[in-house]
Design an enzyme around this catalytic site. Structure first.
Site, PDB file in Angstrom:
ATOM      1  N   GLY A   1     -12.713   7.843  -8.452  1.00 57.70           N
ATOM      2  CA  GLY A   1     -13.288   7.967  -7.107  1.00 57.70           C
ATOM      3  C   GLY A   1     -14.729   8.450  -7.206  1.00 57.70           C
TER       4      GLY A   1
ATOM      5  N   LYS B   1       8.107  15.472   2.522  1.00 61.11           N
ATOM      6  CA  LYS B   1       9.431  15.959   2.919  1.00 61.11           C
ATOM      7  C   LYS B   1       9.317  17.376   3.501  1.00 61.11           C
ATOM      8  CE  LYS B   1      13.910  16.948   0.804  1.00 61.11           C
ATOM      9  NZ  LYS B   1      13.828  18.135  -0.077  1.00 61.11           N
TER      10      LYS B   1
ATOM     11  N   TYR C   1       0.115   0.355 -15.317  1.00 61.66           N
ATOM     12  CA  TYR C   1      -0.128   0.307 -13.869  1.00 61.66           C
ATOM     13  C   TYR C   1       1.081  -0.295 -13.157  1.00 61.66           C
ATOM     14  CZ  TYR C   1      -2.758  -0.672  -9.518  1.00 61.66           C
ATOM     15  OH  TYR C   1      -3.207  -0.721  -8.218  1.00 61.66           O
TER      16      TYR C   1
END
Ligand code: UDP
Length: 311
Positions: free
Chosen positions: A37, A106, A146
């Site tokens: 990123g 959750k 991947y």
């Protein structure tokens, strides 16, 4: 105001999602460890009152204070060049990172949306690929890091849905391109545009007869947003069904830029899928979505972005 965590929020798709969800009135917590990123991608929203950036590796324990309505799990190296460079991080973020993000969803009672990939179909033996095709993946090949991470992530997401009643979504993202792709991410669209702009040889792997179907980023973001708002727990393909060969793409990019770059052929990477084209019937029926930006128009936008980046 919905409160949303985006992992991989400083990446190509993650950062576009930050923008879109800010526009939709969400409060955004953007998490990224920045290995692939780029903080530049979110620089323009730093300081926005509903945006927060946390540098964090989601394969470690993740903690977010306060309530969360949604978690969009987009953290992962996603270009073949990147996941070959970071094979273990790729496996860890798909497996451990997905588990951590599901656990957080959750705990918070949040909707969980997994960024999966057309790579779950591997080198497909049927085309176009429908969601009920199980794929043809080489688990021990270089791309397996991947493909299998994402297949595990899908299985884990469905297990949380079935065992814990978690509200989940799975998007299978086909090749997507556009502004904020890294210049050097090694993907075909960015490589060809940068090479053509610099007048360098355009590197076609193999004989260029392998096909891909390229979706413009704005269309992809619209589809992901619609999926988030839906109640669709089964995987949904998102992509542009317009299929071209890599050699055709090379000529198109050359033509749009008016570049004199020669085309040079290089060895085909191991397990490079021969064809890839999404069947998007499910997205059309259940989300009322279809891509709108054609390849030339999308490439022109992307070329403009790379031109600015290079200058
Ligand atoms: N490719 C190419 N030249 C390049 C980069 C990629 O011919 O400089 C080919 C690659 O071999 C594959 C296709 O373009 O067949 C798409 O590659 P990309 O890395 O963009 O993503 P993939 O669809 O393989 O995940």
């Amino acid at each position: 105001m919905p409160r949303t965590l985006i992992t991989g929020g400083a990446g190509f798709l993650g950062s576009h999602l930050c923008n879109r969800l800010l526009q939709e009135g969400h409060e955004i917590i953007c998490m990224d460890n920045l290995i692939t990123g780029d903080p530049e991608n979110v620089a323009h929203v730093i300081g926005h009152e509903r945006f927060r950036f946390i540098k964090c590796d989601v394969t470690e324990y993740i903690f977010v204070e306060g309530p969360l309505d949604s978690i969009l799990h987009f953290a992962s190296p996603a270009s073949p060049v990147d996941y070959l460079k970071y094979p273990i991080q790729t496996l860890k973020v798909g497996a451990l990172g997905t588990h951590k993000a599901l656990g957080l969803a959750k705990a918070k009672g949040a909707t969980f949306l997994l960024a999966s990939t057309s790579e779950v179909y591997g080198d497909p033996l049927v085309s176009p690929q429908r969601e009920d095709y199980w794929g043809n993946v080489n688990s021990v090949g270089p791309r397996g890091v991947y493909d299998e991470a994402k297949r595990f992530a899908e299985a884990m997401t469905m297990a949380y849905h079935r065992a814990h009643g978690l509200d989940t979504r799975i998007v299978r993202i086909f090749n997507t391109y556009g502004p904020r792709q890294r210049l050097n991410d090694g993907r075909v669209v960015s490589n060809f545009i940068v090479q053509a702009l610099k007048g360098e040889p355009i590197t076609v792997y193999g004989d260029g007869s392998q096909t891909r179907s390229f979706c413009y980023v704005d269309d992809m973001i619209e589809g992901i947003f619609r999926l988030l708002l839906s109640r669709e727990h089964e995987p949904v393909n998102l992509g542009n069904p317009h299929e071209v060969s890599v050699l055709e793409l090379a000529h198109l990019v050359k033509q749009l830029i008016g570049s004199g770059s020669p085309v040079e052929f290089r060895p085909l990477p191991i397990d490079d899928p021969k064809v890839r084209r999404p069947d998007i019937s499910r997205a059309m029926e259940r989300l009322g979505w279809r891509p709108k930006v054609d390849l030339k128009a999308g490439l022109m936008q992307t070329i403009e972005y790379f031109q600015k980046k290079l200058s």
